[in-house]
Design a protein around this motif. Sequence first.
Motif, PDB file in Angstrom:
ATOM      1  N   SER A 143      14.462   9.005  -3.943  1.00  0.00           N
ATOM      2  CA  SER A 143      13.680   9.778  -4.912  1.00  0.00           C
ATOM      3  C   SER A 143      13.836  11.282  -4.672  1.00  0.00           C
ATOM      4  CB  SER A 143      12.204   9.382  -4.792  1.00  0.00           C
ATOM      5  OG  SER A 143      11.372  10.403  -5.289  1.00  0.00           O
ATOM      6  N   ARG A 144      13.911  12.035  -5.766  1.00  0.00           N
ATOM      7  CA  ARG A 144      14.036  13.497  -5.625  1.00  0.00           C
ATOM      8  C   ARG A 144      12.719  14.104  -5.228  1.00  0.00           C
ATOM      9  NH1 ARG A 144      18.590  15.759  -9.003  1.00  0.00           N
ATOM     10  NH2 ARG A 144      17.828  17.789  -8.336  1.00  0.00           N
ATOM     11  N   ASN A 145      11.684  13.609  -5.889  1.00  0.00           N
ATOM     12  CA  ASN A 145      10.368  14.207  -5.727  1.00  0.00           C
ATOM     13  C   ASN A 145       9.707  13.831  -4.399  1.00  0.00           C
ATOM     14  OD1 ASN A 145       7.863  15.421  -6.346  1.00  0.00           O
ATOM     15  ND2 ASN A 145       7.101  13.420  -7.018  1.00  0.00           N
ATOM     16  N   ASN A 146       9.703  12.554  -4.109  1.00  0.00           N
ATOM     17  CA  ASN A 146       8.987  12.127  -2.902  1.00  0.00           C
ATOM     18  C   ASN A 146       9.681  10.956  -2.223  1.00  0.00           C
ATOM     19  OD1 ASN A 146       8.396  10.487  -5.080  1.00  0.00           O
ATOM     20  ND2 ASN A 146       6.347   9.982  -4.366  1.00  0.00           N
ATOM     21  N   PRO A 147      10.863  11.201  -1.673  1.00  0.00           N
ATOM     22  CA  PRO A 147      11.610  10.109  -1.034  1.00  0.00           C
ATOM     23  C   PRO A 147      10.839   9.531   0.159  1.00  0.00           C
ATOM     24  CG  PRO A 147      12.546  12.237  -0.427  1.00  0.00           C
ATOM     25  CD  PRO A 147      11.525  12.505  -1.506  1.00  0.00           C
ATOM     26  N   ALA A 148      10.991   8.235   0.330  1.00  0.00           N
ATOM     27  CA  ALA A 148      10.379   7.591   1.486  1.00  0.00           C
ATOM     28  C   ALA A 148      11.123   8.001   2.747  1.00  0.00           C
ATOM     29  CB  ALA A 148      10.433   6.079   1.316  1.00  0.00           C
ATOM     30  N   ARG A 149      10.403   8.008   3.842  1.00  0.00           N
ATOM     31  CA  ARG A 149      11.044   8.314   5.115  1.00  0.00           C
ATOM     32  C   ARG A 149      10.746   7.204   6.110  1.00  0.00           C
ATOM     33  NH1 ARG A 149       8.472  14.166   5.504  1.00  0.00           N
ATOM     34  NH2 ARG A 149       7.346  13.294   3.728  1.00  0.00           N
ATOM     35  N   MET A 150      11.628   7.060   7.042  1.00  0.00           N
ATOM     36  CA  MET A 150      11.470   6.042   8.072  1.00  0.00           C
ATOM     37  C   MET A 150      11.499   6.755   9.407  1.00  0.00           C
ATOM     38  SD  MET A 150      11.839   2.490   7.952  1.00  0.00           S
ATOM     39  CE  MET A 150      13.091   2.102   6.767  1.00  0.00           C
ATOM     40  N   ARG A 151      10.539   6.455  10.253  1.00  0.00           N
ATOM     41  CA  ARG A 151      10.531   7.097  11.567  1.00  0.00           C
ATOM     42  C   ARG A 151      10.320   6.034  12.637  1.00  0.00           C
ATOM     43  NH1 ARG A 151      12.538  10.331   8.995  1.00  0.00           N
ATOM     44  NH2 ARG A 151      11.890  12.475   8.536  1.00  0.00           N
ATOM     45  N   ASP A 152      10.727   6.358  13.829  1.00  0.00           N
ATOM     46  CA  ASP A 152      10.538   5.457  14.958  1.00  0.00           C
ATOM     47  C   ASP A 152       9.823   6.252  16.042  1.00  0.00           C
ATOM     48  OD1 ASP A 152      10.718   3.873  17.236  1.00  0.00           O
ATOM     49  OD2 ASP A 152      12.714   3.119  16.699  1.00  0.00           O
ATOM     50  N   ASN A 153       8.680   5.755  16.474  1.00  0.00           N
ATOM     51  CA  ASN A 153       7.909   6.565  17.416  1.00  0.00           C
ATOM     52  C   ASN A 153       8.519   6.618  18.816  1.00  0.00           C
ATOM     53  OD1 ASN A 153       7.134   4.106  18.465  1.00  0.00           O
ATOM     54  ND2 ASN A 153       5.050   4.177  17.628  1.00  0.00           N
ATOM     55  N   LEU A 154       9.565   5.817  19.037  1.00  0.00           N
ATOM     56  CA  LEU A 154      10.267   5.945  20.308  1.00  0.00           C
ATOM     57  C   LEU A 154      10.890   7.343  20.420  1.00  0.00           C
ATOM     58  CD1 LEU A 154      11.011   4.362  22.864  1.00  0.00           C
ATOM     59  CD2 LEU A 154      13.158   3.728  21.754  1.00  0.00           C
ATOM     60  N   ASP A 155      11.177   7.932  19.240  1.00  0.00           N
ATOM     61  CA  ASP A 155      11.781   9.266  19.236  1.00  0.00           C
ATOM     62  C   ASP A 155      10.929  10.285  19.989  1.00  0.00           C
ATOM     63  OD1 ASP A 155      13.842   8.281  17.816  1.00  0.00           O
ATOM     64  OD2 ASP A 155      13.202   9.085  15.872  1.00  0.00           O
ATOM     65  N   TRP A 156       9.616  10.179  19.854  1.00  0.00           N
ATOM     66  CA  TRP A 156       8.798  11.118  20.628  1.00  0.00           C
ATOM     67  C   TRP A 156       8.144  10.487  21.850  1.00  0.00           C
ATOM     68  CZ3 TRP A 156       8.018  10.420  15.314  1.00  0.00           C
ATOM     69  CH2 TRP A 156       6.954   9.578  14.940  1.00  0.00           C
ATOM     70  N   PRO A 188       5.711   8.605   1.245  1.00  0.00           N
ATOM     71  CA  PRO A 188       5.458   7.512   2.178  1.00  0.00           C
ATOM     72  C   PRO A 188       6.336   7.605   3.431  1.00  0.00           C
ATOM     73  CG  PRO A 188       6.850   6.744   0.382  1.00  0.00           C
ATOM     74  CD  PRO A 188       6.679   8.227   0.190  1.00  0.00           C
ATOM     75  N   ILE A 189       5.720   7.294   4.548  1.00  0.00           N
ATOM     76  CA  ILE A 189       6.498   7.183   5.784  1.00  0.00           C
ATOM     77  C   ILE A 189       6.248   5.800   6.378  1.00  0.00           C
ATOM     78  CG2 ILE A 189       6.816   8.000   8.152  1.00  0.00           C
ATOM     79  CD1 ILE A 189       5.945  10.727   7.307  1.00  0.00           C
ATOM     80  N   ALA A 190       7.315   5.087   6.626  1.00  0.00           N
ATOM     81  CA  ALA A 190       7.193   3.824   7.346  1.00  0.00           C
ATOM     82  C   ALA A 190       7.523   4.115   8.801  1.00  0.00           C
ATOM     83  CB  ALA A 190       8.149   2.796   6.769  1.00  0.00           C
ATOM     84  N   LEU A 191       6.547   3.908   9.657  1.00  0.00           N
ATOM     85  CA  LEU A 191       6.771   4.173  11.066  1.00  0.00           C
ATOM     86  C   LEU A 191       7.024   2.859  11.786  1.00  0.00           C
ATOM     87  CD1 LEU A 191       6.635   6.310  13.405  1.00  0.00           C
ATOM     88  CD2 LEU A 191       4.335   5.440  13.799  1.00  0.00           C
ATOM     89  N   ALA A 210       0.850  -1.200   0.000  1.00  0.00           N
ATOM     90  CA  ALA A 210       0.000   0.000   0.000  1.00  0.00           C
ATOM     91  C   ALA A 210       0.883   1.247   0.000  1.00  0.00           C
ATOM     92  CB  ALA A 210      -0.922  -0.018   1.219  1.00  0.00           C
ATOM     93  N   LEU A 211       1.935   1.191   0.787  1.00  0.00           N
ATOM     94  CA  LEU A 211       2.844   2.322   0.878  1.00  0.00           C
ATOM     95  C   LEU A 211       3.617   2.488  -0.441  1.00  0.00           C
ATOM     96  CD1 LEU A 211       3.124   4.120   3.302  1.00  0.00           C
ATOM     97  CD2 LEU A 211       4.972   2.670   4.154  1.00  0.00           C
ATOM     98  N   VAL A 212       3.984   1.355  -1.031  1.00  0.00           N
ATOM     99  CA  VAL A 212       4.692   1.384  -2.310  1.00  0.00           C
ATOM    100  C   VAL A 212       3.814   2.058  -3.375  1.00  0.00           C
ATOM    101  CG1 VAL A 212       5.569  -0.054  -4.205  1.00  0.00           C
ATOM    102  CG2 VAL A 212       6.143  -0.620  -1.827  1.00  0.00           C
ATOM    103  N   HIS A 213       2.556   1.672  -3.405  1.00  0.00           N
ATOM    104  CA  HIS A 213       1.644   2.287  -4.375  1.00  0.00           C
ATOM    105  C   HIS A 213       1.493   3.781  -4.124  1.00  0.00           C
ATOM    106  CE1 HIS A 213       0.548  -1.324  -6.440  1.00  0.00           C
ATOM    107  NE2 HIS A 213       0.170  -1.923  -5.334  1.00  0.00           N
ATOM    108  N   ALA A 214       1.401   4.121  -2.850  1.00  0.00           N
ATOM    109  CA  ALA A 214       1.261   5.537  -2.523  1.00  0.00           C
ATOM    110  C   ALA A 214       2.442   6.321  -3.084  1.00  0.00           C
ATOM    111  CB  ALA A 214       1.153   5.715  -1.004  1.00  0.00           C
ATOM    112  N   GLN A 215       3.637   5.750  -2.928  1.00  0.00           N
ATOM    113  CA  GLN A 215       4.813   6.446  -3.434  1.00  0.00           C
ATOM    114  C   GLN A 215       4.786   6.536  -4.959  1.00  0.00           C
ATOM    115  OE1 GLN A 215       8.773   4.817  -2.490  1.00  0.00           O
ATOM    116  NE2 GLN A 215       9.509   6.940  -2.467  1.00  0.00           N
ATOM    117  N   ARG A 216       4.391   5.465  -5.595  1.00  0.00           N
ATOM    118  CA  ARG A 216       4.326   5.463  -7.058  1.00  0.00           C
ATOM    119  C   ARG A 216       3.313   6.473  -7.591  1.00  0.00           C
ATOM    120  NH1 ARG A 216       5.466   0.893 -10.125  1.00  0.00           N
ATOM    121  NH2 ARG A 216       3.303   0.823 -10.790  1.00  0.00           N
ATOM    122  N   HIS A 217       2.322   6.750  -6.775  1.00  0.00           N
ATOM    123  CA  HIS A 217       1.337   7.758  -7.188  1.00  0.00           C
ATOM    124  C   HIS A 217       1.765   9.164  -6.799  1.00  0.00           C
ATOM    125  CE1 HIS A 217      -2.098   5.502  -8.906  1.00  0.00           C
ATOM    126  NE2 HIS A 217      -1.549   4.512  -8.249  1.00  0.00           N
TER     127      HIS A 217
END
Length: 429
Positions: free
Chosen positions: A112-125, A64-67, A53-60
């Motif tokens: 990606s230049r336009n919309n690179p994926a990001r990775m976050r960890d909720n432990l950070d907050w 995308p953020i993977a948390l 689902a996230l992959v498709h979101a990026q392709r569109h």
Amino acid sequence: MSDLIEEFRWRGLLQDLTDGAAEHLAAGQRTCYVGFDPTASSLHVGSLLPIMALVHAQRHGHHPIALVGGGTGLIGDPSGKTEERRLLSLENAAANAEAIRAQLQRFLDFGSRNNPARMRDNLDWLGEIRMVDFLRDTGKHFRVNEMLRKESVRRRLQSGDTGISYTEFSYLLLQAYDFLELHRREECTVQLGGSDQWGNITAGIDLIRRVTGVSAHGVVLPLLTTSTGVKLGKTETGTIWLDPTRTSPYRFYQYWINATDDDALRYLRLFTLLEQDEVVRVGEAARAEPAARHAQRAVAEDMTWRVHGEDGLTRARLATRALFGGSLEGLTADEIADIFTDVPWSEVPLGELAGDGTSVVDLLVGARLAGSKSAARRAIEGGGIYVNGRCVEGVDARATAREAIDGRFLVLRKGKKNYALVRLIRGGP
RNA sequence: GGUGGGGUACCGAAGCGGCCAACCGGGGCAGACUGUAAAUCUGCUGGCGUAUGCCUACGGAGGUUCGAAUCCUCCCCCCACCA
């Protein structure tokens, strides 16, 4: 903006969505997130749907953020659970989060230049939040009355003896807070997830509206089972993991190859990036020539490549061709060793095969192809046991050194597709 | 707390003193047919150097008996109704 929701729809990825989500996504570049729970040190096939689902979101064109739930994983999501979870240790959760992060890298484009994926960890907050602040700023927006009505909580209240701890009861707030935090930090407005996440997602949407006045959105995916009703990614022999040390590329590949025709056609839409007309074409080819397993092959190739890379795919193909295509005859010991790196194996001292050899029953038990000697005997009597591709006749059968391939291996097989390798090592019995 | 009904193999469910390692269904494994599908059909489905043998097993612990999943006592757990 191309229509992401329309794509979800024809692929069978859409279970439900909030009002206005389709329009919101169609109207501009949005930031979408999916949360992944670090309860295990690897994702499995069941997690592939939200990943896709996230992959498709990026392709569109969306961000995308993977948390990774390094923080929420410490608490435990009560959704879909009938019992209180054991708490993960801090170290476990951190190690798992790290492993999962590495697996997610393979799917999303971080460059990606336009919309690179990001990775976050909720432990950070979540790791830094102060109790008093949290209760005042976030807790104030939640009505316990409503929380008690949530399916996941209600089931646990009704189940009587175990009930639900305050810890897990609070889970909803944390996940809602994640969404709010991602909204603030990353301008995230859409959360994707399995349909069991609906309650958690809507809680986040409500929180964002109360705090900021903005309407965020949620899209949930169906919970899939195979046509025989088994949860996706589970087999009799266990879960199919993405981690090659837990599930070898060969087994992973085989999981898809073994899908029934109906499932394979669904998987084509759910898991590959083939366009609609290509899916139709493969479907027609599959119908015209069922024995070729076009659909299964397409899914297996695509997923194995994505998860295990070119190298893993090559090995899986090689093993598959040797095991199911031709015979083992003509293969060198080195080739066999290579093919069978992914197959379970056992070791037996060469000396045991001297003279009139050792009993096949014992070899089967040793290689764990049979759970007991009785089971091994039954399997032989049923005609389902092969040594080096030759059917074993009679429970008294013995394997001798003469049969060993290059004096190094015996290949055991139970049924059509269960292989085990016996490595002969130096030394007497 | 009271009364009634239950706890049997992976699951469901028979058996209710010897013929019980325990009917049957599901699941699983193997075989046939095929395509490493599905459906269907067949066999197997406690362990042990295959044995008119031994061991383990019908919620737990004791007991009665030549003999217990089956009878008795106590205990534990589940369900229903009543309080």
